[in-house]
Write a protein that holds these residues in place. Structure first.
Motif, short mmCIF file in Angstrom:
data_model
loop_
_atom_site.label_atom_id
_atom_site.label_comp_id
_atom_site.label_asym_id
_atom_site.label_seq_id
_atom_site.Cartn_x
_atom_site.Cartn_y
_atom_site.Cartn_z
N SER A 5 10.40 3.67 -12.69
CA SER A 5 11.75 4.23 -12.74
C SER A 5 11.92 5.31 -11.68
N ALA A 6 10.97 6.22 -11.58
CA ALA A 6 11.08 7.30 -10.60
C ALA A 6 11.17 6.74 -9.18
N LEU A 7 10.39 5.71 -8.89
CA LEU A 7 10.39 5.11 -7.55
C LEU A 7 11.68 4.33 -7.27
N VAL A 8 12.09 3.51 -8.24
CA VAL A 8 13.26 2.65 -8.04
C VAL A 8 14.56 3.45 -8.01
N HIS A 9 14.72 4.36 -8.94
CA HIS A 9 16.02 5.01 -9.12
C HIS A 9 16.31 6.14 -8.15
N THR A 10 15.32 6.56 -7.39
CA THR A 10 15.56 7.61 -6.39
C THR A 10 15.57 7.04 -4.97
N LEU A 26 15.73 2.12 -0.06
CA LEU A 26 14.54 2.47 0.71
C LEU A 26 13.71 3.51 -0.04
N LEU A 27 12.42 3.27 -0.17
CA LEU A 27 11.52 4.18 -0.89
C LEU A 27 11.69 5.62 -0.38
N ASP A 28 11.88 6.55 -1.31
CA ASP A 28 11.99 7.97 -1.00
C ASP A 28 10.96 8.70 -1.87
N THR A 29 9.75 8.78 -1.39
CA THR A 29 8.64 9.34 -2.16
C THR A 29 8.92 10.78 -2.59
N ASN A 30 9.48 11.58 -1.71
CA ASN A 30 9.75 12.97 -2.03
C ASN A 30 10.71 13.09 -3.20
N ALA A 31 11.76 12.27 -3.21
CA ALA A 31 12.71 12.30 -4.33
C ALA A 31 12.02 11.82 -5.62
N ALA A 32 11.20 10.78 -5.52
CA ALA A 32 10.52 10.25 -6.71
C ALA A 32 9.59 11.28 -7.33
N ILE A 33 8.90 12.05 -6.48
CA ILE A 33 7.99 13.09 -6.98
C ILE A 33 8.76 14.15 -7.77
N GLY A 34 9.98 14.46 -7.34
CA GLY A 34 10.77 15.49 -8.00
C GLY A 34 11.56 15.02 -9.20
N GLN A 35 11.49 13.73 -9.52
CA GLN A 35 12.28 13.20 -10.64
C GLN A 35 11.56 13.41 -11.96
N THR A 36 12.28 13.96 -12.93
CA THR A 36 11.72 14.15 -14.27
C THR A 36 12.46 13.34 -15.32
N PRO A 51 0.80 -1.20 0.00
CA PRO A 51 0.00 0.00 0.00
C PRO A 51 0.85 1.28 0.00
N ILE A 52 1.99 1.24 0.67
CA ILE A 52 2.84 2.43 0.74
C ILE A 52 3.39 2.76 -0.64
N VAL A 53 3.85 1.74 -1.37
CA VAL A 53 4.40 1.98 -2.70
C VAL A 53 3.30 2.41 -3.66
N ALA A 54 2.12 1.84 -3.53
CA ALA A 54 1.00 2.26 -4.38
C ALA A 54 0.66 3.73 -4.14
N GLY A 55 0.70 4.15 -2.88
CA GLY A 55 0.46 5.56 -2.56
C GLY A 55 1.55 6.45 -3.13
N ALA A 56 2.79 5.99 -3.04
CA ALA A 56 3.91 6.76 -3.62
C ALA A 56 3.75 6.86 -5.13
N ALA A 57 3.35 5.76 -5.78
CA ALA A 57 3.14 5.78 -7.22
C ALA A 57 2.04 6.77 -7.59
N ALA A 58 0.98 6.83 -6.79
CA ALA A 58 -0.11 7.78 -7.04
C ALA A 58 0.39 9.22 -6.93
N LEU A 59 1.26 9.48 -5.97
CA LEU A 59 1.82 10.83 -5.82
C LEU A 59 2.73 11.19 -6.99
N VAL A 60 3.51 10.21 -7.48
CA VAL A 60 4.35 10.46 -8.66
C VAL A 60 3.46 10.79 -9.85
N LEU A 61 2.40 10.03 -10.04
CA LEU A 61 1.48 10.30 -11.16
C LEU A 61 0.78 11.64 -11.02
N GLN A 62 0.52 12.05 -9.79
CA GLN A 62 -0.09 13.36 -9.58
C GLN A 62 0.87 14.47 -10.01
#
Length: 179
Positions: free
Chosen positions: A24-29, A52-62, A1-12
């Motif tokens: 890629s954004a989730l794995v590589h950051t 370790l999942l870093d949602t904030n970094a994944a959101i900022g990855q382009t 559920p945590i990764v799914a939420g992070a993926a939703a934030l990346v898509l947002q």
């Protein structure tokens, strides 16, 4: 559920990302804060993946890359070199120049991973490719892993890689074991 939420934030933050770009954004950051297990032994890519999942970094990855990981598989008599193409996409509004280095977590004296070219410039909205190559000769039996480290993206990227060499001993059901 945590990764799914992070993926939703990346898509947002990047609504045009494909599922592969979200991965890629989730794995590589992923943060590299887990370096040893409970016994104090160094951890491997097989144990902690990219980190370790870093949602904030994944959101900022382009900048994203496909595929998300590099596996050269079990060599077991396969002649080297082997190569794979890494396709990078810059979804950002400015250009980037990516630089590639290889960081081996468990190195082989016989075979090594390299990336060519060592830099890649991408305009906003552009894609480009580099080649990851495993060259040398058959290594000693074991598991070899590390990361292709990418700098120059909005967030640093680490692409996990792995290759294996069996010891030739057949295990259960006649499958050759990897030690």
């Amino acid at each position: 559920p945590i990764v799914a939420g992070a993926a939703a934030l990346v898509l947002q933050s990047q609504p045009n990302f494909t599922p592969a770009q979200v991965k890629s954004a989730l794995v590589h950051t992923a943060a590299q804060s887990v370096t040893e297990d409970d016994s104090g032994d160094p951890v491997s890519v097989r144990e902690v993946g990219a980190g370790l999942l870093d949602t904030n970094a994944a959101i900022g990855q382009t900048v994203t890359v496909d595929p998300a990981t590099l596996s050269f598989g079990a060599l077991n008599g396969i002649s080297l070199p082997l190569s794979q193409t890494l396709k990078f996409t810059n979804a950002g509004s400015g250009s980037v120049t990516l630089t590639f280095t290889v960081s081996a977590a468990s190195a082989s004296s016989a075979a090594s991973v390299s990336v060519s070219p060592s830099t890649l410039s991408l305009a906003a909205g552009a894609s480009g490719s580099v080649t990851a190559k495993l060259s040398g000769s058959a290594p000693s039996p074991g598991v070899y892993e590390g990361f292709v480290v990418v700098s120059g993206a909005p967030k640093a990227m680490r692409i996990p890689y792995m290759f294996l060499e069996g010891d030739g001993v057949k295990g259960p059901m006649g499958v050759k074991a990897i030690t």
